[in-house]
Every structure is written in structure tokens, then in C-alpha cells.
Write an enzyme that holds these catalytic residues in place. Structure first.
Site: not given
Ligand code: NAP
Length: 303
Positions: A100, A175, A243
């Protein structure tokens, strides 16, 4: 058949990405992965995925690169930094950002990709951690129709409702409409249960009774039981919702649109974020109300 499938690079194997990438692996797509913290990719590596040393290196090994990182700044870094995905993807590759992020950045990436002979889509998702695990995500796509058709078989492995919304950025705009809707249903869930508690009702019975009524929503069904169980783990991180609410407020401002309900949600979630709730799930807004901090004046520069 599996040997004919395109190789997929998956960048970002957190809460959402790990489950989404796993479905692709299970469907027979050769998978290359990179994540900032390698430990979070280990289960995928154990299941047969190949590790790459950077986002750009992963993209260089794949026909399709999918990203599911955290913030717009992460998206910008993995795509546009020197040695990143745009620099290293092979000619003709397809790039799909499912994070997102902002509509503006989606347009910049699409333009940079086109200049290099690459195709790019913005394809954020809804449906939460449960939707990622069950492959029932809603996927909202921006980009051109030919790129969408190429990506569709992969989307269908990860999601259930997939829609091309328009050109670059249209997925992210859709979104944002979704997040504005969720801001309302989360406040509705928390305030309904807070009211029921103050009135001395049995919360589990209230939640069950109203699940068949007009107050029911996706948030009601997914997060009500977690609140009742006192389980505030993410799910969907507060830090990511803040965010999203700020991106939506910025975009609404650009459109000349006043959305006071969205502004209120941003202030409440900003307060939760600032009081130690950033790493909790969005339903932890309950805790702000439990502490009586929802009524305090919340004044935020972002408003
Ligand atoms: P998350 O668990 O923080 O996953 C993001 C992953 O990306 C983390 O493992 C992070 O690494 C990695 N990352 C960030 N920057 C990076 C980079 N420069 N290079 C390589 N890896 C990188 O978050 P999430 O819940 O999966 O959400 C991911 C996205 O989907 C967000 O934008 C969120 O708003 C969206 N989203 C989430 C949900 C939900 O319910 N969770 C639903 C819809 C949309 P680290 O392991 O080091 O932190």
C-alpha cells in the site's frame, strides 16, 4: 507444467508477503526471494525458494518481480535506487508492487519502467493477514491491460477478487477508498463494544447477536473476536494504518475533498501510535478507549 511457469522474484516476506509468496511456490512458480531481515524468509527457503542478496539481484533473476514491503519510502528504494529493480530487471520483465503506497509513486515507477522497456502494475490488496493466508485477497490493479493479463494468473493464486481499476496509480487510489471505509468500520466496531461494555452487557453475546445485524462488517467479523480474546497482535499494524490514513488525507486534500471522519480516525490512530501502539494490530484502538484517552484533545500536524 511447473517448468513452464515464469520465475517470480518476491521482495518483502513479512506478515502478508510470506503467505502470498508461499501460495506462488505451492502453485509451482520458481521463486527467488529477498527480505531486509533474512530470518523472515527462512520458511520459504526451506520450502524451495532461492535467496537473492538484494531486491535488484532478485529482479535480475526473474520474469516477474512482486514487491510487498512496508512504506512508500521502501517501495522507492527497492525500485528506483541505483542497482534496484528498475536497473536490474531483464528486458521485458513485469514488475508488480502490492505494497500500500502512494498513487504518485506508482505513476513514477510505471514511467521509469516504461523508459526501460519493462511493464509495471500497482496492485495493493485488502483482506488482511487472514486473506493472505487463505489466498482470498481482494487485489486492486492499476496499469495497462496487457500487463494486467500477464499478471492475472499470479493474482488468482493469491487472491479471489481481482479488478483492473484503470491506469498507473488507479490501484492505489482504490486502496485508499478501501482504507477510508475501514477507518469507519474500525471506529464503529470499537465504539459499539465500548458502549456495550459501559452498559454492562456481555460483550461476547453482543458480538454474536450483532453479527447478523446491520452493524456487521469485515472489521466486526475479523477483529471483534481478537478484541474479546485480548489478542492485540497484528494482523494489520497500527504503523501501517497511520501511513495509509495519511496518504488518504493527502490525496483527499489534493482532490479538494474534506473528509472529517477520516481526519478523526487519523488523529485517534496517531495517538495510539505515539503511545506505544505502533507494532500492535489496528484493533488495539480498543486499548486507547480502555485507557480513556480517546476523549483527550488530539491535535496533529497532519490534520
Ligand atoms: P510487514 O510484516 O512489515 O512486511 C513488510 C516486509 O517488507 C518486512 O518483512 C520488511 O523487512 C520488508 N521490507 C521493507 N523494506 C524493505 C526493503 N527495502 N528491502 C527488502 N525488504 C524490505 O508488513 P505487512 O503487514 O506484511 O504489510 C506489507 C504491506 O501491505 C504494507 O504496505 C501494508 O500497509 C500492506 N497491507 C497489510 C495488510 C495486513 O493486514 N497486514 C493488509 C493489506 C495491506 P523486515 O522483516 O526487515 O521488517
Amino acid at each position: 507444467m511447473s517448468h513452464k511457469r515464469p520465475t517470480v522474484a518476491f521482495i518483502g516476506t513479512g506478515v502478508m508477503g510470506a503467505a502470498m509468496a508461499r501460495h506462488l511456490l505451492d502453485a509451482g512458480y520458481p521463486l527467488v526471494v529477498f527480505n531486509r531481515t533474512k530470518a523472515k524468509a527462512e520458511p520459504l527457503l526451506d520450502a524451495g525458494a532461492i535467496w537473492a542478496g538484494s531486491a535488484g539481484e532478485a529482479a535480475s533473476m526473474a520474469d516477474v518481480t512482486i514487491t510487498m514491503v512496508g512504506y512508500p519510502r521502501d517501495v522507492e528504494e527497492v525500485y528506483l535506487a541505483p542497482g534496484g529493480i528498475i536497473d536490474q530487471a531483464p528486458d521485458g520483465a513485469l514488475l508488480v508492487d502490492m505494497t500500500t503506497s502512494t498513487p504518485t509513486l506508482a505513476v513514477r515507477i510505471a514511467e521509469a519502467a516504461a523508459a526501460r522497456g519493462l511493464a509495471a502494475l500497482d496492485a495493493p490488496v485488502s483482506g488482511g493477514d487472514v486473506g493472505a493466508r487463505n489466498a482470498t485477497l481482494t487485489i486492486m490493479v492499476g496499469g495497462d491491460a496487457a500487463a494486467y493479463e500477464r499478471a492475472l494468473p499470479l493474482f488468482e493464486v493469491m487472491g479471489k477478487t481481482v479488478t483492473l481499476m484503470g491506469g498507473p496509480g488507479a490501484g492505489q487510489h482504490t486502496k485508499m477508498a478501501n482504507q477510508i471505509g475501514i477507518a469507519g468500520t474500525m471506529l464503529g466496531l470499537i465504539e459499539a463494544l465500548q458502549y456495550a461494555k459501559a452498559a454492562g452487557l456481555d460483550l461476547a453475546r453482543v458480538h454474536a447477536a450483532l453479527s447478523g445485524g446491520g452493524a456487521n462488517s469485515w472489521s466486526w467479523g475479523a477483529y471483534g473476536p481478537r478484541i474479546l480474546a485480548g489478542d492485540f497482535a497484528p494482523g494489520f499494524y497500527v504503523k501501517h494504518f497511520v501511513k495509509d490514513l495519511r496518504i488518504a488525507l493527502d490525496e483527499a486534500r489534493t482532490l479538494g475533498l474534506a473528509l472529517p471522519g477520516l481526519g478523526l480516525a487519523e488523529r485517534l490512530y496517531a495517538r495510539l501510535h505515539e503511545s506505544g501502539g505502533a507494532e500492535l494490530g489496528t484493533h488495539a484502538l480498543w486499548l486507547l478507549y480502555e485507557r480513556g484517552e480517546q476523549a483527550a484533545p488530539v491535535d496533529h500536524a497532519g490534520d
